[in-house]
Design a protein around this motif. Structure first.
Motif, PDB file in Angstrom:
ATOM      1  N   GLU A 222       0.832  -1.219   0.000  1.00 37.08           N
ATOM      2  CA  GLU A 222       0.000   0.000   0.000  1.00 37.08           C
ATOM      3  C   GLU A 222       0.855   1.253   0.000  1.00 37.08           C
ATOM      4  N   ALA A 223       1.989   1.195   0.703  1.00 41.38           N
ATOM      5  CA  ALA A 223       2.874   2.381   0.763  1.00 41.38           C
ATOM      6  C   ALA A 223       3.481   2.681  -0.613  1.00 41.38           C
ATOM      7  N   ASN A 224       3.491   1.668  -1.476  1.00 37.56           N
ATOM      8  CA  ASN A 224       4.055   1.876  -2.839  1.00 37.56           C
ATOM      9  C   ASN A 224       2.967   1.853  -3.899  1.00 37.56           C
ATOM     10  N   ASN A 225       1.781   2.311  -3.490  1.00 41.87           N
ATOM     11  CA  ASN A 225       0.657   2.479  -4.443  1.00 41.87           C
ATOM     12  C   ASN A 225       0.164   1.158  -5.045  1.00 41.87           C
ATOM     13  N   GLY A 226       0.464   0.063  -4.329  1.00 44.01           N
ATOM     14  CA  GLY A 226      -0.062  -1.214  -4.824  1.00 44.01           C
ATOM     15  C   GLY A 226      -1.548  -1.316  -4.550  1.00 44.01           C
ATOM     16  N   PHE A 227      -2.219  -2.203  -5.297  1.00 48.75           N
ATOM     17  CA  PHE A 227      -3.663  -2.355  -5.081  1.00 48.75           C
ATOM     18  C   PHE A 227      -4.087  -3.784  -5.405  1.00 48.75           C
ATOM     19  N   GLY A 228      -5.286  -4.117  -4.983  1.00 43.28           N
ATOM     20  CA  GLY A 228      -5.878  -5.402  -5.348  1.00 43.28           C
ATOM     21  C   GLY A 228      -5.225  -6.589  -4.681  1.00 43.28           C
ATOM     22  N   LEU A 229      -4.620  -6.381  -3.505  1.00 46.60           N
ATOM     23  CA  LEU A 229      -3.945  -7.508  -2.840  1.00 46.60           C
ATOM     24  C   LEU A 229      -4.966  -8.600  -2.538  1.00 46.60           C
ATOM     25  N   GLN A 230      -4.700  -9.793  -3.061  1.00 43.64           N
ATOM     26  CA  GLN A 230      -5.661 -10.877  -2.904  1.00 43.64           C
ATOM     27  C   GLN A 230      -4.932 -12.151  -2.497  1.00 43.64           C
ATOM     28  N   VAL A 231      -5.499 -12.878  -1.538  1.00 43.43           N
ATOM     29  CA  VAL A 231      -4.886 -14.114  -1.058  1.00 43.43           C
ATOM     30  C   VAL A 231      -5.533 -15.306  -1.741  1.00 43.43           C
ATOM     31  N   ALA A 232      -4.719 -16.284  -2.122  1.00 43.94           N
ATOM     32  CA  ALA A 232      -5.290 -17.510  -2.694  1.00 43.94           C
ATOM     33  C   ALA A 232      -6.053 -18.214  -1.584  1.00 43.94           C
ATOM     34  N   SER A 233      -7.295 -18.544  -1.893  1.00 42.94           N
ATOM     35  CA  SER A 233      -8.214 -18.978  -0.819  1.00 42.94           C
ATOM     36  C   SER A 233      -7.812 -20.311  -0.196  1.00 42.94           C
ATOM     37  N   ASP A 234      -7.306 -21.230  -1.013  1.00 44.80           N
ATOM     38  CA  ASP A 234      -6.989 -22.546  -0.432  1.00 44.80           C
ATOM     39  C   ASP A 234      -5.861 -23.209  -1.235  1.00 44.80           C
ATOM     40  N   VAL A 235      -5.532 -24.417  -0.859  1.00 49.40           N
ATOM     41  CA  VAL A 235      -4.372 -25.076  -1.488  1.00 49.40           C
ATOM     42  C   VAL A 235      -4.627 -25.298  -2.983  1.00 49.40           C
ATOM     43  N   ASP A 236      -5.882 -25.551  -3.345  1.00 47.10           N
ATOM     44  CA  ASP A 236      -6.161 -25.750  -4.790  1.00 47.10           C
ATOM     45  C   ASP A 236      -5.920 -24.464  -5.570  1.00 47.10           C
ATOM     46  N   GLU A 237      -6.408 -23.350  -5.016  1.00 48.08           N
ATOM     47  CA  GLU A 237      -6.242 -22.062  -5.691  1.00 48.08           C
ATOM     48  C   GLU A 237      -4.752 -21.705  -5.761  1.00 48.08           C
ATOM     49  N   ARG A 238      -4.036 -22.032  -4.696  1.00 47.15           N
ATOM     50  CA  ARG A 238      -2.594 -21.739  -4.654  1.00 47.15           C
ATOM     51  C   ARG A 238      -1.866 -22.584  -5.701  1.00 47.15           C
ATOM     52  N   THR A 239      -2.205 -23.849  -5.746  1.00 51.45           N
ATOM     53  CA  THR A 239      -1.576 -24.758  -6.720  1.00 51.45           C
ATOM     54  C   THR A 239      -1.869 -24.298  -8.140  1.00 51.45           C
ATOM     55  N   ARG A 240      -3.125 -23.888  -8.360  1.00 49.25           N
ATOM     56  CA  ARG A 240      -3.510 -23.420  -9.714  1.00 49.25           C
ATOM     57  C   ARG A 240      -2.703 -22.172 -10.087  1.00 49.25           C
ATOM     58  N   LEU A 241      -2.539 -21.269  -9.095  1.00 48.71           N
ATOM     59  CA  LEU A 241      -1.808 -20.008  -9.361  1.00 48.71           C
ATOM     60  C   LEU A 241      -0.368 -20.305  -9.789  1.00 48.71           C
ATOM     61  N   TRP A 242       0.312 -21.190  -9.045  1.00 45.29           N
ATOM     62  CA  TRP A 242       1.727 -21.432  -9.349  1.00 45.29           C
ATOM     63  C   TRP A 242       1.896 -22.313 -10.576  1.00 45.29           C
ATOM     64  N   LYS A 243       0.930 -23.168 -10.833  1.00 39.95           N
ATOM     65  CA  LYS A 243       0.992 -23.950 -12.087  1.00 39.95           C
ATOM     66  C   LYS A 243       0.930 -22.993 -13.265  1.00 39.95           C
ATOM     67  N   ALA A 244       0.040 -22.004 -13.128  1.00 41.64           N
ATOM     68  CA  ALA A 244      -0.097 -21.013 -14.204  1.00 41.64           C
ATOM     69  C   ALA A 244       1.179 -20.201 -14.344  1.00 41.64           C
ATOM     70  N   ARG A 245       1.829 -19.893 -13.218  1.00 46.02           N
ATOM     71  CA  ARG A 245       3.097 -19.134 -13.272  1.00 46.02           C
ATOM     72  C   ARG A 245       4.164 -19.995 -13.955  1.00 46.02           C
ATOM     73  N   HIS A 246       4.256 -21.244 -13.594  1.00 49.65           N
ATOM     74  CA  HIS A 246       5.281 -22.122 -14.186  1.00 49.65           C
ATOM     75  C   HIS A 246       5.040 -22.306 -15.682  1.00 49.65           C
ATOM     76  N   GLU A 247       3.794 -22.093 -16.121  1.00 45.56           N
ATOM     77  CA  GLU A 247       3.484 -22.285 -17.547  1.00 45.56           C
ATOM     78  C   GLU A 247       3.544 -20.969 -18.334  1.00 45.56           C
ATOM     79  N   MET A 248       4.119 -19.941 -17.705  1.00 42.80           N
ATOM     80  CA  MET A 248       4.100 -18.615 -18.337  1.00 42.80           C
ATOM     81  C   MET A 248       4.774 -18.606 -19.708  1.00 42.80           C
ATOM     82  N   VAL A 249       5.804 -19.418 -19.886  1.00 44.88           N
ATOM     83  CA  VAL A 249       6.472 -19.374 -21.190  1.00 44.88           C
ATOM     84  C   VAL A 249       5.490 -19.841 -22.266  1.00 44.88           C
TER      85      VAL A 249
END
Ligand SMILES: Cc1cc2c(cc1C)N(C[C@H](O)[C@H](O)[C@H](O)COP(=O)(O)OP(=O)(O)OC[C@H]1O[C@@H](n3cnc4c(N)ncnc43)[C@H](O)[C@@H]1O)c1[nH]c(=O)[nH]c(=O)c1N2
Ligand SMILES: CCCCCCC(=O)C(=O)O
Ligand SMILES: [Mn+2]
Length: 492
Positions: free
Chosen positions: A331-358
């Motif tokens: 917030e001190a650096n004008n960030g916005f929309g901070l959102q937490v992954a709700s559960d382990v499935d959402e977290r796993t989905r998030l990082w799978k998507a990151r690993h597939e960025m290429v």
């Protein structure tokens, strides 16, 4: 695997002599030949079923996941023991035939490409987890053990191996390329997590870099031979066993995403988080173009803006405090929309998507192939490098999503390119080189995690200087005087 008929057919094709070009080492390369006699001798060492000269198998072993053109080996050998590796190495050495260790082929700098033909050495059949010392947080694996298989094996022990390149790579290949991943900001890279290596030298000698059975977290006993082979990219010897550090699976994990209007704000936040000593597990940056690709490919609907993907690991008590401290900095650096992954499935989905960025970035231009870069600078210089890189991309009028491990000062551009489009390829190659030179000018390195391989040999000279590369060549000369180990890689 392949029928004996195919092998017979391919053997007749194999009867050829390869001209081993003189190499840039002091020992002139003796003319070698990969004849049916040579192949026959390999069969005697490893057994008929473990030698292939078929086009299909050679093709599989002539390239990795990089943009470099394939260079096929003359023959592929599947070793089943360190004794076989030792005999194959010595035989190639005595006959001056190139020998290229092959892990799982997920490298990104052409490391397995057989520039001078020769023997590709596949050790996937050596796939034992040799030893697990839970109470000491270490294990020892053979070259055929892959990263995901190891963590699957470890799952019920409460331990894990956190170095996580986006591909399912072999642990020994990860040692050879000094691999890294999204968890490096907390757990380090392979350089910090290898305790000992069993190595086979080209002359067939087998030795343990820290001494047989040694597996201490630290040592000051003589030269650091272990880290000499970590990052050696198959140019010094073959890694036939790796003893690596393990970690306790964190009691609690929180993953979160936030957005920024400017790259400067995003990276300033990263610098301040690190300066506050908050022990982040992951600190990944995706610029707006990357988020657009992320949304399209992985079916998200995130705000299209420069974003940080974060992950916290630790005891439940205290993790919320870390999160709150980061929230304040965002917030001190004008960030916005901070959102937490709700559960382990959402977290796993998030990082799978990151690993597939290429793949997500490549999908931005249908039919294109990825051209990836990798530069790393001291964290305080990161905003300048990312901002100037984005300017280069914009001026060139190409698509170049930026993704990376900003907690380590490391990031990539994943250019989607049609390799037939020479104009774009030239623009992308130019940006990649200028970005690396910019990183070098800001106390950085031209390769944070993918190695030198084929594509960055010139940059290594700029990075290390003439004397530095000369010393590397002298080390190479000491271990591989006949220059058979993965010729043409790391050095020009
Ligand atoms: C989609 C995707 C995503 C990523 C990556 C790749 C891909 C395709 N990578 C790159 C790659 O996964 C990484 O370089 C691995 O360490 C390569 O391991 P392989 O077993 O595939 O080695 P591979 O078979 O490709 O060989 C790589 C090099 O190591 C040598 N080698 C392999 N096994 C050896 C052995 N036993 N002894 C001696 N030399 C050996 C080879 O000769 C070659 O020079 C990566 N990397 C990273 O650091 N961070 C990341 O985030 C990612 N992300
Ligand atoms: C050509 C494939 C490039 C993949 C690079 C992956 C990587 O390092 C990452 O962080 O993702
Ligand atoms: Mn990476």
């Amino acid at each position: 695997m392949y029928s004996s008929v195919n092998l017979l057919r391919s053997l007749t094709r194999a009867h050829k002599t390869i001209q081993v070009v003189a190499r840039n080492y002091s020992v002139p390369a003796k003319q070698a030949s990969v004849t049916s006699t040579f192949v026959g001798a390999l069969r005697k060492i490893v057994g008929d079923q473990n030698v292939s000269t078929s086009d299909a198998v050679r093709e599989q072993h002539g390239h990795d996941e990089s943009h470099h053109a394939s260079s096929l080996p003359d023959v592929v050998v599947f070793a089943e023991s360190v004794e076989q590796v030792s005999q194959v190495a010595k035989f190639c050495n005595d006959n001056r035939v190139p020998l290229i260790p092959f892990g799982s082929g997920t490298g990104l700098e052409g490391g397995v490409n057989a520039l001078e033909g020769g023997v590709a050495l596949n050790m996937n059949k050596m796939n034992k987890i040799v030893e697990l010392n839970s109470q000491d947080f270490d294990c020892t694996v053979q070259p055929g053990v892959m990263r995901i298989a190891l963590n699957t094996f470890l799952r019920d022990t409460g331990l894990w191996f956190p170095i996580d390149p986006g591909a399912d790579a072999s642990i020994c290949g990860m040692c050879a390329t000094s691999a890294s991943g999204t968890n490096a900001v907390r757990y380090g890279t392979m350089r910090e997590n290898v305790l000992n290596l069993q190595v086979v030298l080209p002359d067939g000698r087998v030795f343990d870099t820290a001494g047989k059975g040694r597996r201490t977290k630290k040592t000051s006993a003589g030269y650091n031979l272990t880290n000499l082979f970590v990052g050696s990219e198959g140019t010094l010897g073959i890694i036939t066993q790796a003893t690596i550090r393990l970690y306790g699976i964190p009691e609690k994990t929180i993953a979160a995403v936030c957005h920024f209007n400017s790259v400067q704000d995003a990276v300033d936040t990263v610098v301040q988080i690190l300066q506050c000593g908050i022990p982040m597990a992951k600190l990944e940056f995706l610029d707006d173009t990357a988020i657009n690709a992320f949304n399209k490919y992985s079916k998200y609907n995130m705000t299209v803006a420069n974003s940080l993907f974060l992950e916290f690991h630790g005891p439940a008590q205290g993790l919320e405090d870390q999160f709150d401290a980061v929230k304040e900095l965002v917030e001190a650096n004008n960030g916005f929309g901070l959102q937490v992954a709700s559960d382990v499935d959402e977290r796993t989905r998030l990082w799978k998507a990151r690993h597939e960025m290429v793949y997500a970035c490549t999908a931005l231009v249908p039919g294109s192939r990825p051209y990836s870069t990798d530069v790393c600078v001291p964290i305080s210089n990161l905003p300048e490098v990312i901002i100037k890189t984005k300017e280069m991309i914009s001026e060139a009028g190409v698509q170049g999503p930026i993704v990376g491990h900003v907690g380590d000062g490391n990031f990539h551009v994943f250019f989607p390119i049609d390799r037939e489009d020479k104009e774009t390829l030239n623009k992308v190659t130019d940006i990649s080189k200028r970005m690396a030179l910019l990183g070098l000018s800001l106390n950085g390195t031209c390769t944070g995690e993918h190695g030198i391989g084929l594509g960055k040999r010139e940059l290594l000279i700029k990075e290390l200087g003439e004397h530095g590369v000369e010393v590397m060549k002298q080390v190479k000369q000491a271990f591989d005087p006949n220059g058979i180990m993965n010729p043409g890689k790391v050095f020009v």
